[in-house]
Scaffold this active site. Sequence first.
Site, PDB file in Angstrom:
ATOM      1  N   ALA A  50       3.412  -1.267   9.117  1.00 17.77           N
ATOM      2  CA  ALA A  50       2.733  -2.123  10.098  1.00 17.77           C
ATOM      3  C   ALA A  50       3.443  -3.473  10.135  1.00 17.77           C
ATOM      4  O   ALA A  50       4.160  -3.832   9.196  1.00 17.77           O
ATOM      5  CB  ALA A  50       1.266  -2.322   9.707  1.00 17.77           C
TER       6      ALA A  50
ATOM      7  N   LEU B 275       0.834  -1.206   0.000  1.00 17.11           N
ATOM      8  CA  LEU B 275       0.000   0.000   0.000  1.00 17.11           C
ATOM      9  C   LEU B 275       0.870   1.257   0.000  1.00 17.11           C
ATOM     10  O   LEU B 275       0.550   2.239  -0.671  1.00 17.11           O
ATOM     11  CB  LEU B 275      -0.936   0.004   1.217  1.00 17.11           C
ATOM     12  CG  LEU B 275      -1.875   1.211   1.301  1.00 17.11           C
ATOM     13  CD1 LEU B 275      -2.822   1.257   0.098  1.00 17.11           C
ATOM     14  CD2 LEU B 275      -2.688   1.206   2.599  1.00 17.11           C
TER      15      LEU B 275
ATOM     16  N   LYS C 288      -3.829  -3.507  15.994  1.00 23.87           N
ATOM     17  CA  LYS C 288      -4.235  -2.490  15.023  1.00 23.87           C
ATOM     18  C   LYS C 288      -5.353  -1.614  15.592  1.00 23.87           C
ATOM     19  O   LYS C 288      -5.394  -0.411  15.339  1.00 23.87           O
ATOM     20  CB  LYS C 288      -4.695  -3.150  13.708  1.00 23.87           C
ATOM     21  CG  LYS C 288      -3.606  -3.851  12.918  1.00 23.87           C
ATOM     22  CD  LYS C 288      -2.570  -2.907  12.339  1.00 23.87           C
ATOM     23  CE  LYS C 288      -3.157  -1.980  11.299  1.00 23.87           C
ATOM     24  NZ  LYS C 288      -2.100  -1.086  10.717  1.00 23.87           N
TER      25      LYS C 288
ATOM     26  N   TYR D   1      -2.965  -9.482  16.092  1.00 27.55           N
ATOM     27  CA  TYR D   1      -2.836  -8.490  15.011  1.00 27.55           C
ATOM     28  C   TYR D   1      -4.002  -7.504  15.053  1.00 27.55           C
ATOM     29  O   TYR D   1      -3.806  -6.283  15.082  1.00 27.55           O
ATOM     30  CB  TYR D   1      -2.785  -9.209  13.656  1.00 27.55           C
ATOM     31  CG  TYR D   1      -2.915  -8.298  12.461  1.00 27.55           C
ATOM     32  CD1 TYR D   1      -1.866  -7.461  12.084  1.00 27.55           C
ATOM     33  CD2 TYR D   1      -4.092  -8.262  11.705  1.00 27.55           C
ATOM     34  CE1 TYR D   1      -1.991  -6.616  10.984  1.00 27.55           C
ATOM     35  CE2 TYR D   1      -4.221  -7.426  10.604  1.00 27.55           C
ATOM     36  CZ  TYR D   1      -3.165  -6.608  10.248  1.00 27.55           C
ATOM     37  OH  TYR D   1      -3.291  -5.772   9.162  1.00 27.55           O
TER      38      TYR D   1
ATOM     39  N   THR E 145       2.433  -6.814   9.600  1.00 28.23           N
ATOM     40  CA  THR E 145       1.215  -7.334   8.964  1.00 28.23           C
ATOM     41  C   THR E 145       1.150  -8.861   8.903  1.00 28.23           C
ATOM     42  O   THR E 145       0.196  -9.398   8.342  1.00 28.23           O
ATOM     43  CB  THR E 145       1.092  -6.783   7.523  1.00 28.23           C
ATOM     44  OG1 THR E 145       2.275  -7.140   6.796  1.00 28.23           O
ATOM     45  CG2 THR E 145       0.921  -5.284   7.506  1.00 28.23           C
TER      46      THR E 145
HETATM   47  N1  LIG Z   1      -2.471  -6.637   3.360  1.00 29.73           N
HETATM   48  C1  LIG Z   1      -3.756  -6.653   3.660  1.00 29.73           C
HETATM   49  O1  LIG Z   1      -4.515  -7.501   3.167  1.00 29.73           O
HETATM   50  C2  LIG Z   1      -4.323  -5.615   4.600  1.00 29.73           C
HETATM   51  C3  LIG Z   1      -5.682  -5.706   4.930  1.00 29.73           C
HETATM   52  C4  LIG Z   1      -6.217  -4.739   5.773  1.00 29.73           C
HETATM   53  C5  LIG Z   1      -5.428  -3.727   6.265  1.00 29.73           C
HETATM   54  N2  LIG Z   1      -4.096  -3.696   5.955  1.00 29.73           N
HETATM   55  C6  LIG Z   1      -3.301  -2.597   6.510  1.00 29.73           C
HETATM   56  O2  LIG Z   1      -2.792  -1.837   5.439  1.00 29.73           O
HETATM   57  C7  LIG Z   1      -1.534  -1.278   5.777  1.00 29.73           C
HETATM   58  C8  LIG Z   1      -0.508  -1.602   4.700  1.00 29.73           C
HETATM   59  O3  LIG Z   1      -0.413  -3.012   4.575  1.00 29.73           O
HETATM   60  P1  LIG Z   1       0.437  -3.691   3.414  1.00 29.73           P
HETATM   61  O4  LIG Z   1      -0.341  -4.814   2.888  1.00 29.73           O
HETATM   62  O5  LIG Z   1       0.964  -2.658   2.489  1.00 29.73           O
HETATM   63  O6  LIG Z   1       1.614  -4.283   4.290  1.00 29.73           O
HETATM   64  P2  LIG Z   1       3.112  -4.642   3.887  1.00 29.73           P
HETATM   65  O7  LIG Z   1       3.225  -4.865   2.419  1.00 29.73           O
HETATM   66  O8  LIG Z   1       3.527  -5.709   4.841  1.00 29.73           O
HETATM   67  O9  LIG Z   1       3.896  -3.293   4.219  1.00 29.73           O
HETATM   68  C9  LIG Z   1       4.138  -2.882   5.522  1.00 29.73           C
HETATM   69  C10 LIG Z   1       5.482  -2.188   5.527  1.00 29.73           C
HETATM   70  O10 LIG Z   1       5.736  -1.705   6.845  1.00 29.73           O
HETATM   71  C11 LIG Z   1       7.108  -1.866   7.078  1.00 29.73           C
HETATM   72  N3  LIG Z   1       7.425  -1.839   8.507  1.00 29.73           N
HETATM   73  C12 LIG Z   1       7.294  -2.833   9.424  1.00 29.73           C
HETATM   74  N4  LIG Z   1       7.733  -2.418  10.622  1.00 29.73           N
HETATM   75  C13 LIG Z   1       8.139  -1.140  10.458  1.00 29.73           C
HETATM   76  C14 LIG Z   1       8.707  -0.170  11.318  1.00 29.73           C
HETATM   77  N5  LIG Z   1       8.942  -0.451  12.606  1.00 29.73           N
HETATM   78  N6  LIG Z   1       9.008   1.047  10.822  1.00 29.73           N
HETATM   79  C15 LIG Z   1       8.784   1.339   9.540  1.00 29.73           C
HETATM   80  N7  LIG Z   1       8.272   0.456   8.652  1.00 29.73           N
HETATM   81  C16 LIG Z   1       7.946  -0.757   9.122  1.00 29.73           C
HETATM   82  C17 LIG Z   1       7.439  -3.189   6.445  1.00 29.73           C
HETATM   83  O11 LIG Z   1       8.823  -3.267   6.233  1.00 29.73           O
HETATM   84  P3  LIG Z   1       9.619  -4.660   6.512  1.00 29.73           P
HETATM   85  O12 LIG Z   1       9.064  -5.614   5.539  1.00 29.73           O
HETATM   86  O13 LIG Z   1      11.035  -4.268   6.304  1.00 29.73           O
HETATM   87  O14 LIG Z   1       9.308  -5.025   7.939  1.00 29.73           O
HETATM   88  C18 LIG Z   1       6.638  -3.106   5.154  1.00 29.73           C
HETATM   89  O15 LIG Z   1       7.388  -2.537   4.097  1.00 29.73           O
HETATM   90  C19 LIG Z   1      -1.203  -1.818   7.170  1.00 29.73           C
HETATM   91  O16 LIG Z   1      -1.604  -0.878   8.128  1.00 29.73           O
HETATM   92  C20 LIG Z   1      -2.077  -3.054   7.281  1.00 29.73           C
HETATM   93  O17 LIG Z   1      -2.387  -3.331   8.636  1.00 29.73           O
HETATM   94  C21 LIG Z   1      -3.533  -4.606   5.121  1.00 29.73           C
END
Ligand SMILES: NC(=O)c1ccc[n+]([C@@H]2O[C@H](COP(=O)([O-])OP(=O)(O)OC[C@H]3O[C@@H](n4cnc5c(N)ncnc54)[C@H](OP(=O)(O)O)[C@@H]3O)[C@@H](O)[C@H]2O)c1
Length: 280
Positions: A60, A12, A129, A125, A62
Amino acid sequence: MRVLVTGAAGQLGRDTAERFMASGHEVVAAGHQELDITRRDQVLGAIGSIRPDVVVNCAAFTAVDACESSADRAYRVNALAVRHLAEATRRFAAHLCQVSTDYVFSGDQPEPYHEWDRPDPLSVYGASKLAGEQEAGGLATVVRTSWLSGRHGSNMVGTVLGLASRGGPMRFVDDQRGSPSFTPDVAAVIERLCVDRRPGLYHVTNQGSVSWYEFAQKIMIAAGHDPGRVEPIATADLNPPRPAPRPSNSVLENRALTLAGLELPPDFRYSLRRLLAELL
Ligand SMILES: NC(=O)c1ccc[n+]([C@@H]2O[C@H](COP(=O)([O-])OP(=O)(O)OC[C@H]3O[C@@H](n4cnc5c(N)ncnc54)[C@H](OP(=O)(O)O)[C@@H]3O)[C@@H](O)[C@H]2O)c1
């Protein structure tokens, strides 16, 4: 506007940074390497020197199942770090947009959940959140989304395409329902809410709902594969069982967007076809 996107290397985060850039905003896209949001000193230092108008927190922890055995890390990244972001955005008069999840709900309710339904998470999780939503504070925008897919990162669309090309069994649960959502569509609504600096909670998903099994079938059909290869299973039949319980219904009604007269993300089938056209 000058916009700081945290977690900007995630699925995202990348599309959110791109969206703001495409609209002509100045964007600082900070991945985990550049800005660790759990470090209060780094967060205050970065926001104090960048002086963004808006901070969109896409960072996050995740990994839903890993959160069960790493609760401290889940709360450090998903909750306490949002406290740091809220403190820094307050101190430097920036608007905070916090991204959250459908997993704040238990799924016991048969109808879609709207913004005024009571959250009751089943998993670490989801609970972490939800704590992050509360830490964001009353003036922040909180965007709850669900079942994300996009061009970057690992997601259901990539998983199904990979299984389809490798062959072998394709079994997906038919007793968990949600709204597949697509990162460019969610990013577009995030931009709109941030430009308006709208406080409060918004459910932001694509329209329509399916089980994971039905979603896999829709992906197969849209990609020109045989949907008959996908088999339905029950969550109870997953072997090995997943450590984190998931809601059986986490369909999010976008009621606040509707009541505010704002445009909703399109039907998920439209955005699925658009993503597949880019990927294939
Ligand atoms: N994916 C889904 O289906 C889904 C559904 C509902 C809501 N969401 C929400 O949408 C948002 C984005 O999700 P996404 O799918 O894009 O997740 P993602 O691809 O896992 O991206 C999350 C990013 O956060 C980084 N991160 C983790 N710990 C961190 C820290 N301490 N400081 C800075 N960066 C950090 C991760 O880096 P590293 O990999 O290096 O740790 C990763 O690049 C999140 O809030 C998630 O809860 C996601």
